[in-house]
Design an enzyme around this catalytic site. Structure first.
Site, PDB file in Angstrom:
ATOM      1  CB  SER A  20       2.074  37.058 -78.002  1.00  0.00           C
ATOM      2  OG  SER A  20       1.127  38.110 -78.099  1.00  0.00           O
ATOM      3  CG  HIS A  21       1.646  40.062 -74.602  1.00  0.00           C
ATOM      4  ND1 HIS A  21       2.012  39.823 -75.899  1.00  0.00           N
ATOM      5  CD2 HIS A  21       2.586  40.909 -74.097  1.00  0.00           C
ATOM      6  CE1 HIS A  21       3.138  40.476 -76.167  1.00  0.00           C
ATOM      7  NE2 HIS A  21       3.500  41.141 -75.085  1.00  0.00           N
ATOM      8  CG  ASN A  22      -3.487  34.909 -70.591  1.00  0.00           C
ATOM      9  OD1 ASN A  22      -4.272  35.731 -70.136  1.00  0.00           O
ATOM     10  ND2 ASN A  22      -3.733  33.609 -70.582  1.00  0.00           N
TER      11      ASN A  22
ATOM     12  CG  PHE B  92      -6.240  36.173 -74.252  1.00  0.00           C
ATOM     13  CD1 PHE B  92      -6.463  35.799 -75.570  1.00  0.00           C
ATOM     14  CD2 PHE B  92      -7.288  36.010 -73.332  1.00  0.00           C
ATOM     15  CE1 PHE B  92      -7.692  35.280 -75.968  1.00  0.00           C
ATOM     16  CE2 PHE B  92      -8.508  35.478 -73.717  1.00  0.00           C
ATOM     17  CZ  PHE B  92      -8.710  35.109 -75.038  1.00  0.00           C
ATOM     18  CB  THR B  93      -2.428  39.668 -77.829  1.00  0.00           C
ATOM     19  OG1 THR B  93      -1.255  39.044 -77.303  1.00  0.00           O
ATOM     20  CG2 THR B  93      -2.526  41.074 -77.286  1.00  0.00           C
TER      21      THR B  93
END
Length: 332
Positions: free
Chosen positions: A89-91, A102-103
């Site tokens: 989702s996040h990077n 990242f997640t």
């Protein structure tokens, strides 16, 4: 009034048939005025998304924050590989030897599981080293940018006790629909209730039930930080005494500028276990907030990690076939 409206839709979006009329009534405006402002903010990409925000873990997904150490010349290719996974989702690239953060979430029916998925990603990207930083304790997750400048420096973070729930096919159908961005129109939920073949009361009743169970964190708008003027967002990591982790975490979470606050594991090559996301309009403002926090947080050391590049920031799409397809492609 724009900033008041943006503040309002981040905090608690009205789950009613005509939510923008409800906001307009609160602010002594017309529904058309509110919609006009929000449509312009959406067009300008200041509003990133307005939808239900679900708790990955409560939906049965397993997730973790991860940091990779990637050689500079391999970053571009590595990011493409990492971002191909539907659970990313996040990077971000951050200013540290561990430079790619990242997640990652894997589905409840994942054949690879979290650790094996990370091994696959590490090998495919040529990561020299990596650390897995799952949540040991969550103190706060609530992104609300102070658009009006009126928010207090501290806020109360309430402990919520969730009810138990057994998810039915209708719950899953509502989750699949409510996770997507709504339109800025008078009745934004009409299309969803029509497609699901239910009435408004049933739809909002299920959303409230999911929120009480902690499956849905909240229904709200998320702003694009940089477009909204909050260009200095730091992940501040703290080396704190694990025995005092709970008390220190609660103290850190009380700062209004902190949107996320977690306790995570330490490693021989990573001594930091308290993670706080701090948002400010400038590096000076963010650093001043961090300095204030450091006066109250008992730590051996701390380090702000600013993001130099954003590679991905999306909502995970739950209960979709992409997870199995990715494992089919990369997991053999």
């Amino acid at each position: 009034m724009k900033d008041e409206i943006l503040s309002r839709i981040q905090k608690k979006f009205p789950l009613v048939e005509r939510p923008f009329k409800a906001i307009a009534d609160e602010l002594n405006m017309s529904e058309d005025e509110v919609l006009s402002i929000l449509q312009e903010q959406k067009k300008s990409n200041i509003i990133r998304q307005t939808s239900a925000i679900f708790d990955t873990k409560r939906l049965g997904y397993i997730s973790s924050l991860v940091a990779f150490k990637i050689p500079a010349q391999k970053i571009s290719d590595a990011v493409k590989i990492i971002n191909s996974h539907p659970g990313i989702s996040h990077n971000y690239e951050r200013n540290h030897d561990f430079n790619i953060w990242f997640t990652l979430a894997v589905a409840p029916n994942s054949k690879l599981g979290l650790e094996k998925t990370l091994e696959v990603l590490a090998e495919a990207t040529g990561a020299e080293e990596y650390i897995m930083l799952p949540t040991l304790k969550l103190f706060k997750i609530n992104v609300k940018l102070n658009t009006t400048g009126k928010d207090e420096k501290k806020e109360e973070v309430k402990r919520v006790k969730h009810t138990e729930i057994e998810l039915t096919p209708l719950h899953h159908a509502v989750i699949r629909s409510a996770q997507y961005d709504i339109e800025m129109i008078s009745e934004p939920f009409k299309k969803t209730v029509d497609e699901l073949g239910i009435d408004y009361d049933t739809f909002f009743g299920i959303l409230n039930e999911l929120q009480e169970a902690g499956v849905m964190r909240r229904f709200a708008s998320i702003l694009n930080h940089r477009k909204a003027g909050f260009s200095a967002n730091a992940m501040v990591v703290w080396d704190i005494d694990e025995e005092k982790g709970e008390a220190i975490g609660e103290k850190a979470a009380a700062f209004s500028a902190v949107s996320h606050c977690y306790l995570r594991p330490k490693y021989a090559n990573w001594p930091y276990n308290l993670f706080t996301m701090v948002h400010g309009k400038s590096t000076d403002e963010t650093n001043a907030i961090i300095a204030d926090m450091a006066l109250e947080i008992e730590s051996k050391s701390y380090m702000p990690l600013y993001s130099s590049r954003e590679f991905k920031k999306v909502r995970i799409e739950y209960f979709t076939p992409e997870f199995a397809a990715w494992e089919e492609q990369y997991g053999n």
